[in-house]
Scaffold this motif. Structure first.
Motif, PDB file in Angstrom:
ATOM      1  N   THR A   1       0.810  -1.231   0.000  1.00 35.31           N
ATOM      2  CA  THR A   1       0.000   0.000   0.000  1.00 35.31           C
ATOM      3  C   THR A   1       0.843   1.282   0.000  1.00 35.31           C
ATOM      4  OG1 THR A   1      -0.099  -0.365   2.372  1.00 35.31           O
ATOM      5  CG2 THR A   1      -2.069  -0.923   1.105  1.00 35.31           C
ATOM      6  N   ASN A   2       2.077   1.232   0.481  1.00 35.48           N
ATOM      7  CA  ASN A   2       2.864   2.478   0.524  1.00 35.48           C
ATOM      8  C   ASN A   2       4.081   2.457  -0.394  1.00 35.48           C
ATOM      9  OD1 ASN A   2       4.731   0.899   1.916  1.00 35.48           O
ATOM     10  ND2 ASN A   2       4.178   1.674   3.932  1.00 35.48           N
ATOM     11  N   ALA A   3       4.313   1.309  -1.074  1.00 35.76           N
ATOM     12  CA  ALA A   3       5.551   1.148  -1.840  1.00 35.76           C
ATOM     13  C   ALA A   3       5.692   2.190  -2.953  1.00 35.76           C
ATOM     14  CB  ALA A   3       5.613  -0.265  -2.417  1.00 35.76           C
ATOM     15  N   ALA A   4       4.623   2.415  -3.711  1.00 34.49           N
ATOM     16  CA  ALA A   4       4.729   3.318  -4.871  1.00 34.49           C
ATOM     17  C   ALA A   4       5.128   4.726  -4.428  1.00 34.49           C
ATOM     18  CB  ALA A   4       3.411   3.348  -5.633  1.00 34.49           C
ATOM     19  N   GLU A   5       4.531   5.179  -3.339  1.00 38.11           N
ATOM     20  CA  GLU A   5       4.833   6.528  -2.836  1.00 38.11           C
ATOM     21  C   GLU A   5       6.308   6.616  -2.393  1.00 38.11           C
ATOM     22  OE1 GLU A   5       2.780   7.438   0.768  1.00 38.11           O
ATOM     23  OE2 GLU A   5       2.909   9.608   0.435  1.00 38.11           O
ATOM     24  N   ILE A   6       6.765   5.576  -1.722  1.00 37.08           N
ATOM     25  CA  ILE A   6       8.162   5.570  -1.253  1.00 37.08           C
ATOM     26  C   ILE A   6       9.114   5.523  -2.452  1.00 37.08           C
ATOM     27  CG2 ILE A   6       9.873   4.161  -0.015  1.00 37.08           C
ATOM     28  CD1 ILE A   6       7.519   3.420   1.938  1.00 37.08           C
ATOM     29  N   PHE A   7       8.795   4.715  -3.458  1.00 38.11           N
ATOM     30  CA  PHE A   7       9.696   4.578  -4.618  1.00 38.11           C
ATOM     31  C   PHE A   7       9.700   5.825  -5.496  1.00 38.11           C
ATOM     32  CE2 PHE A   7       8.823  -0.230  -4.252  1.00 38.11           C
ATOM     33  CZ  PHE A   7       9.840  -0.354  -3.317  1.00 38.11           C
ATOM     34  N   ALA A   8       8.689   6.684  -5.328  1.00 40.82           N
ATOM     35  CA  ALA A   8       8.666   7.930  -6.106  1.00 40.82           C
ATOM     36  C   ALA A   8       9.568   8.996  -5.479  1.00 40.82           C
ATOM     37  CB  ALA A   8       7.232   8.445  -6.203  1.00 40.82           C
ATOM     38  N   THR A   9      10.110   8.703  -4.304  1.00 40.99           N
ATOM     39  CA  THR A   9      10.951   9.672  -3.594  1.00 40.99           C
ATOM     40  C   THR A   9      12.352   9.687  -4.202  1.00 40.99           C
ATOM     41  OG1 THR A   9       9.673   9.050  -1.642  1.00 40.99           O
ATOM     42  CG2 THR A   9      11.649  10.349  -1.249  1.00 40.99           C
ATOM     43  N   ASN A  10      12.949  10.869  -4.283  1.00 44.09           N
ATOM     44  CA  ASN A  10      14.299  11.004  -4.842  1.00 44.09           C
ATOM     45  C   ASN A  10      15.300  10.116  -4.121  1.00 44.09           C
ATOM     46  OD1 ASN A  10      13.720  12.955  -6.711  1.00 44.09           O
ATOM     47  ND2 ASN A  10      14.042  14.644  -5.247  1.00 44.09           N
ATOM     48  N   ASN A  11      16.196   9.541  -4.878  1.00 46.37           N
ATOM     49  CA  ASN A  11      17.299   8.755  -4.310  1.00 46.37           C
ATOM     50  C   ASN A  11      16.857   7.489  -3.579  1.00 46.37           C
ATOM     51  OD1 ASN A  11      19.796  10.180  -4.995  1.00 46.37           O
ATOM     52  ND2 ASN A  11      18.860  11.855  -3.841  1.00 46.37           N
ATOM     53  N   VAL A  12      15.636   7.043  -3.801  1.00 48.07           N
ATOM     54  CA  VAL A  12      15.203   5.750  -3.273  1.00 48.07           C
ATOM     55  C   VAL A  12      15.252   4.756  -4.435  1.00 48.07           C
ATOM     56  CG1 VAL A  12      13.323   4.410  -2.246  1.00 48.07           C
ATOM     57  CG2 VAL A  12      13.741   6.760  -1.483  1.00 48.07           C
ATOM     58  N   ASP A  13      16.164   3.794  -4.324  1.00 45.98           N
ATOM     59  CA  ASP A  13      16.385   2.850  -5.433  1.00 45.98           C
ATOM     60  C   ASP A  13      15.773   1.487  -5.169  1.00 45.98           C
ATOM     61  OD1 ASP A  13      18.077   4.836  -6.621  1.00 45.98           O
ATOM     62  OD2 ASP A  13      19.630   4.245  -5.191  1.00 45.98           O
ATOM     63  N   GLY A  14      14.984   1.390  -4.101  1.00 46.10           N
ATOM     64  CA  GLY A  14      14.361   0.112  -3.789  1.00 46.10           C
ATOM     65  C   GLY A  14      14.066   0.026  -2.313  1.00 46.10           C
ATOM     66  N   ALA A  15      13.821  -1.194  -1.842  1.00 48.16           N
ATOM     67  CA  ALA A  15      13.433  -1.364  -0.445  1.00 48.16           C
ATOM     68  C   ALA A  15      14.057  -2.612   0.156  1.00 48.16           C
ATOM     69  CB  ALA A  15      11.913  -1.463  -0.338  1.00 48.16           C
ATOM     70  N   LEU A  16      14.263  -2.537   1.465  1.00 50.88           N
ATOM     71  CA  LEU A  16      14.582  -3.717   2.258  1.00 50.88           C
ATOM     72  C   LEU A  16      13.316  -4.000   3.067  1.00 50.88           C
ATOM     73  CD1 LEU A  16      16.549  -5.867   3.199  1.00 50.88           C
ATOM     74  CD2 LEU A  16      17.539  -4.229   4.796  1.00 50.88           C
ATOM     75  N   VAL A  17      12.715  -5.139   2.783  1.00 48.82           N
ATOM     76  CA  VAL A  17      11.372  -5.431   3.275  1.00 48.82           C
ATOM     77  C   VAL A  17      11.436  -6.593   4.264  1.00 48.82           C
ATOM     78  CG1 VAL A  17       9.031  -6.052   2.569  1.00 48.82           C
ATOM     79  CG2 VAL A  17      10.498  -4.766   0.991  1.00 48.82           C
ATOM     80  N   GLY A  18      10.865  -6.414   5.433  1.00 54.20           N
ATOM     81  CA  GLY A  18      10.823  -7.493   6.418  1.00 54.20           C
ATOM     82  C   GLY A  18       9.530  -8.277   6.297  1.00 54.20           C
ATOM     83  N   GLY A  19       8.562  -7.932   7.136  1.00 50.02           N
ATOM     84  CA  GLY A  19       7.306  -8.680   7.229  1.00 50.02           C
ATOM     85  C   GLY A  19       6.633  -8.945   5.884  1.00 50.02           C
ATOM     86  N   ALA A  20       6.624  -7.946   5.017  1.00 44.17           N
ATOM     87  CA  ALA A  20       5.903  -8.092   3.740  1.00 44.17           C
ATOM     88  C   ALA A  20       6.700  -8.887   2.700  1.00 44.17           C
ATOM     89  CB  ALA A  20       5.526  -6.719   3.188  1.00 44.17           C
ATOM     90  N   SER A  21       7.860  -9.431   3.093  1.00 40.38           N
ATOM     91  CA  SER A  21       8.591 -10.286   2.135  1.00 40.38           C
ATOM     92  C   SER A  21       8.321 -11.767   2.379  1.00 40.38           C
ATOM     93  CB  SER A  21      10.099 -10.025   2.213  1.00 40.38           C
ATOM     94  OG  SER A  21      10.634 -10.510   3.431  1.00 40.38           O
ATOM     95  N   LEU A  22       7.554 -12.061   3.432  1.00 39.14           N
ATOM     96  CA  LEU A  22       7.350 -13.469   3.801  1.00 39.14           C
ATOM     97  C   LEU A  22       6.360 -14.180   2.887  1.00 39.14           C
ATOM     98  CD1 LEU A  22       7.155 -13.005   7.678  1.00 39.14           C
ATOM     99  CD2 LEU A  22       9.020 -14.069   6.393  1.00 39.14           C
ATOM    100  N   ARG A  23       5.491 -13.398   2.265  1.00 41.91           N
ATOM    101  CA  ARG A  23       4.486 -14.015   1.390  1.00 41.91           C
ATOM    102  C   ARG A  23       4.547 -13.369   0.013  1.00 41.91           C
ATOM    103  NH1 ARG A  23      -1.259 -13.901   3.931  1.00 41.91           N
ATOM    104  NH2 ARG A  23      -0.821 -11.683   3.655  1.00 41.91           N
ATOM    105  N   ALA A  24       4.508 -14.206  -1.004  1.00 44.64           N
ATOM    106  CA  ALA A  24       4.563 -13.696  -2.377  1.00 44.64           C
ATOM    107  C   ALA A  24       3.450 -12.681  -2.632  1.00 44.64           C
ATOM    108  CB  ALA A  24       4.455 -14.862  -3.354  1.00 44.64           C
ATOM    109  N   GLN A  25       2.295 -12.915  -2.072  1.00 44.66           N
ATOM    110  CA  GLN A  25       1.170 -12.005  -2.354  1.00 44.66           C
ATOM    111  C   GLN A  25       1.412 -10.593  -1.831  1.00 44.66           C
ATOM    112  OE1 GLN A  25      -1.632 -14.497   0.178  1.00 44.66           O
ATOM    113  NE2 GLN A  25      -2.534 -12.479   0.469  1.00 44.66           N
ATOM    114  N   ASP A  26       2.308 -10.432  -0.864  1.00 48.81           N
ATOM    115  CA  ASP A  26       2.670  -9.085  -0.392  1.00 48.81           C
ATOM    116  C   ASP A  26       3.925  -8.567  -1.098  1.00 48.81           C
ATOM    117  OD1 ASP A  26       0.618  -9.080   1.540  1.00 48.81           O
ATOM    118  OD2 ASP A  26       1.880 -10.243   2.914  1.00 48.81           O
ATOM    119  N   PHE A  27       4.890  -9.470  -1.328  1.00 45.14           N
ATOM    120  CA  PHE A  27       6.185  -9.019  -1.862  1.00 45.14           C
ATOM    121  C   PHE A  27       6.108  -8.687  -3.351  1.00 45.14           C
ATOM    122  CE2 PHE A  27      10.758  -9.803  -3.046  1.00 45.14           C
ATOM    123  CZ  PHE A  27      11.289  -8.751  -2.326  1.00 45.14           C
TER     124      PHE A  27
END
Ligand code: PGA
Length: 248
Positions: free
Chosen positions: A212-238
């Motif tokens: 729900t917040n990834a697109a907004e975060i990735f639109a920020t300058n100098n953000v080249d991706g994410a290190l994801v904890g909880g939401a990386s455990l399931r394919a449907q979230d990651f």
């Protein structure tokens, strides 16, 4: 061109059965022009590598020792990680800094052996809530960066992850203004120290990144991706997070 990276940190979660998520993530992100990575607990790395063999999904680990071998019961070395065929190692995560008293000097020594073994290091930096409230955020980040990132770092083997400690696992994310300020600061420090290599290093944001917040975060300058904890455990979230990065 900076590489985009969607990295998942499973922490001490998962099981053999949960590794089926890797197949699904690999399948559903195969056509996306983004580097993807999952770091399961090290016990599962070998099996994880077998599962994703032939796919673009990379497998990494969550820590390594600073020595290459020796009398260090329970630890694993960077050369062992490389030997298996894993590609990345997360270093200096705030949970390790807190649970295992890791200093930035420790992180630098670990990063040195990781780079020497041919791995890509993901070095985590981030301020506590107390430090942010005291307006010390940039001092803390600057100090952690200066000490934790070794001189031998290049754009091809060093990734920085900015993870405000108060945003990890809490459901609270930094505002885009806060992320923008810190990522701009990190980029400036990297350029000052490493020149063109620093300009091209991938800098991730981490801390309660969700579909729900990834697109907004990735639109920020100098953000080249994410290190994801909880939401990386399931394919449907990651997978939606990877897709948002591909579209950013
Ligand atoms: P979180 O963890 O996404 O569960 O907040 C992020 C991290 O610790 O890398």
């Amino acid at each position: 061109m900076r590489r985009k990276l969607a990295a998942g940190n499973w922490k001490m979660n998962g099981s053999l059965a949960a590794l089926s998520q890797l197949n699904q993530i690999a399948r559903e992100t195969a056509s996306l022009d983004v580097e993807t990575l999952i770091c399961p607990p090290s016990l599962y790395v070998s099996e994880a590598l077998t599962r994703v063999s032939g796919n673009q999904l990379n497998i990494g680990v969550q820590d390594c020792h600073f020595e290459t071998s020796g009398a260090h019961t329970g630890d694993i070395s960077a050369s062992m990680i490389a030997d298996l065929g894993a590609s990345h190692v997360i270093l200096g995560h705030s949970e390790r800094r807190a649970d295992h008293d890791e200093s930035s000097e420790d992180v630098r020594e670990k990063a040195r052996t990781a780079l020497a073994a041919g791995l890509t290091a993901i070095v985590c930096v981030g301020e506590s809530e107390k430090q942010r409230l005291a307006k010390n955020t940039l001092d803390i980040i600057g100090g952690q960066l200066a000490i934790s990132v070794p001189d031998a770092s290049k754009a091809a083997n060093m990734v920085i992850a900015y993870e405000p400690v108060w945003a990890i696992g809490t459901g609270r994310t930094a505002t885009t203004a806060e992320i923008d300020e810190v990522h701009d600061f990190i980029r400036t420090r990297l350029k000052d120290r490493f020149g063109e290599e620093g300009a091209n290093m991938t800098v991730l944001y981490g801390g309660s990144v969700k579909p729900t917040n990834a697109a907004e975060i990735f639109a920020t300058n100098n953000v080249d991706g994410a290190l994801v904890g909880g939401a990386s455990l399931r394919a449907q979230d990651f997978v939606p997070i990877v897709r948002a990065l591909a579209e950013a």
